[in-house]
Design a protein around this motif. Structure first.
Motif, mmCIF file in Angstrom:
data_model
loop_
_atom_site.group_PDB
_atom_site.id
_atom_site.type_symbol
_atom_site.label_atom_id
_atom_site.label_comp_id
_atom_site.label_asym_id
_atom_site.label_seq_id
_atom_site.Cartn_x
_atom_site.Cartn_y
_atom_site.Cartn_z
ATOM 1 N N ILE A 20 2.533 12.493 0.477
ATOM 2 C CA ILE A 20 2.387 11.345 0.747
ATOM 3 C C ILE A 20 3.393 11.053 1.981
ATOM 4 O O ILE A 20 3.507 9.940 1.962
ATOM 5 C CB ILE A 20 4.028 11.069 -0.488
ATOM 6 N N ILE A 21 4.735 11.962 2.761
ATOM 7 C CA ILE A 21 4.498 11.057 3.521
ATOM 8 C C ILE A 21 4.121 11.105 4.712
ATOM 9 O O ILE A 21 4.547 9.895 5.394
ATOM 10 C CB ILE A 21 6.088 12.346 4.341
ATOM 11 N N VAL A 36 3.422 10.331 -6.828
ATOM 12 C CA VAL A 36 4.679 10.944 -8.202
ATOM 13 C C VAL A 36 3.834 10.757 -9.303
ATOM 14 O O VAL A 36 3.900 11.964 -10.315
ATOM 15 C CB VAL A 36 5.751 9.311 -8.243
ATOM 16 N N LEU A 37 2.566 10.423 -9.709
ATOM 17 C CA LEU A 37 2.056 10.333 -10.819
ATOM 18 C C LEU A 37 1.255 11.677 -10.406
ATOM 19 O O LEU A 37 1.147 12.341 -11.583
ATOM 20 C CB LEU A 37 0.469 8.851 -10.727
ATOM 21 N N LEU A 38 0.553 11.613 -9.027
ATOM 22 C CA LEU A 38 0.178 13.378 -9.463
ATOM 23 C C LEU A 38 0.959 14.073 -9.403
ATOM 24 O O LEU A 38 0.855 15.532 -9.645
ATOM 25 C CB LEU A 38 -0.954 12.948 -8.152
ATOM 26 N N ILE A 39 1.983 14.312 -9.024
ATOM 27 C CA ILE A 39 2.584 15.500 -9.128
ATOM 28 C C ILE A 39 3.380 15.659 -10.725
ATOM 29 O O ILE A 39 2.888 16.840 -11.112
ATOM 30 C CB ILE A 39 4.199 15.150 -7.781
ATOM 31 N N ARG A 40 3.608 14.696 -10.857
ATOM 32 C CA ARG A 40 3.607 15.315 -12.296
ATOM 33 C C ARG A 40 2.622 15.121 -13.375
ATOM 34 O O ARG A 40 2.931 16.447 -13.874
ATOM 35 C CB ARG A 40 4.077 13.722 -13.499
ATOM 36 N N LEU A 41 1.437 15.138 -13.523
ATOM 37 C CA LEU A 41 0.047 15.407 -13.696
ATOM 38 C C LEU A 41 -0.093 17.286 -13.416
ATOM 39 O O LEU A 41 -0.445 18.284 -13.977
ATOM 40 C CB LEU A 41 -1.528 15.018 -12.983
ATOM 41 N N GLY A 42 0.192 17.242 -12.351
ATOM 42 C CA GLY A 42 -0.090 18.903 -11.215
ATOM 43 C C GLY A 42 1.009 19.412 -11.920
ATOM 44 O O GLY A 42 0.447 21.017 -12.133
ATOM 45 N N ARG A 43 2.238 19.112 -12.015
ATOM 46 C CA ARG A 43 2.964 20.023 -13.027
ATOM 47 C C ARG A 43 2.785 20.417 -14.481
ATOM 48 O O ARG A 43 2.892 21.558 -14.218
ATOM 49 C CB ARG A 43 4.629 19.080 -13.494
ATOM 50 N N MET A 98 0.740 -1.680 0.377
ATOM 51 C CA MET A 98 0.317 0.528 -0.628
ATOM 52 C C MET A 98 1.026 1.433 0.519
ATOM 53 O O MET A 98 0.608 2.320 -1.182
ATOM 54 C CB MET A 98 -1.162 -0.130 1.331
ATOM 55 N N ALA A 99 1.504 1.119 0.719
ATOM 56 C CA ALA A 99 2.905 2.193 0.939
ATOM 57 C C ALA A 99 3.339 2.577 -0.886
ATOM 58 O O ALA A 99 2.867 3.525 -0.980
ATOM 59 C CB ALA A 99 4.055 2.146 1.965
ATOM 60 N N ALA A 100 3.695 1.441 -1.788
ATOM 61 C CA ALA A 100 4.155 1.529 -2.975
ATOM 62 C C ALA A 100 3.836 2.356 -3.423
ATOM 63 O O ALA A 100 3.836 3.264 -4.655
ATOM 64 C CB ALA A 100 4.990 0.574 -3.226
ATOM 65 N N ILE A 101 2.210 2.039 -3.351
ATOM 66 C CA ILE A 101 1.168 1.747 -3.910
ATOM 67 C C ILE A 101 1.042 3.805 -3.992
ATOM 68 O O ILE A 101 0.757 4.589 -4.985
ATOM 69 C CB ILE A 101 0.176 1.065 -4.443
#
Length: 197
Positions: free
Chosen positions: A88-89, A41-48, A32-35
């Protein structure tokens, strides 16, 4: 003697049994943590990309130049990254049973103490906000900052990055910026000697 040996190995056996029992739960938490990290990370790229498209569409208007819009994109992306990393943390820690609420309370109290030692960091962040609000420099400008000359490549919330004509990159904390000479604004005067035969 045999009973003593048995007593010695009994705690080790209990620990091994408890470890094997908790292994599926631990594996599930790690999965679950890896997911969560992957989705983050996907949300960060999408947000950028969303930030870049919004600022590209609405940033360069009559009051804001293309360079100032690029500076705004750099600052907003930097703030967005910090917020997402924090989210995330905290989500990963909560999956492993860490009480995030108490952790935030302790961090708030500790933050007051740390802020006295991190005055330089706070000064850099506040200076970065003023640099963007005042618009004295922007990404793409040719500037001299603290006797370092070059093209502004990036203005983050904490630092300003310029590249000189030899390709060297200088990362300057925003709080250390004292004197700025901007050679890309309005007009410049050039005195040229022309020889006539």
């Amino acid at each position: 003697a045999v009973s003593q040996v048995g007593d010695m190995f009994e705690p080790a056996g209990d620990k091994a049994t408890s470890f094997l029992t908790s292994l599926p739960l631990l594996t599930t938490k790690l999965l679950m943590a890896a997911i969560s990290i992957f989705v983050g990370v996907l949300l960060i790229r999408l947000g950028r990309r969303v930030i870049a498209s919004i600022i590209k569409k609405h940033g360069a208007d009559g009051k804001r130049t293309v360079h100032q819009a690029e500076t705004l994109k750099s600052l907003v992306t930097s703030i967005f990254n910090y917020i997402m990393y924090f989210a995330i943390i905290t989500s990963v820690l909560s999956m492993f049973g860490v009480n995030v609420t108490s952790l935030l309370a302790v961090a708030g109290v500790g933050g007051i103490a740390i802020s006295f030692g991190a005055q330089t960091l706070v000064k850099d962040i506040i200076s970065g906000m003023f640099i963007w609000l005042e618009g004295n420099i922007a990404v793409g400008d040719v500037v001299t900052i603290n006797s370092l000359s070059g093209v502004v490549e990036k203005i983050d919330i904490r630092t300003t990055t310029i590249r000189d004509y030899n390709g060297n990159i200088y990362v300057i904390p925003n709080g250390d910026i004292r004197t700025v000479t901007n050679m890309s604004r309005d007009f410049k005067r050039a005195i040229v000697d022309v020889r006539c035969p």
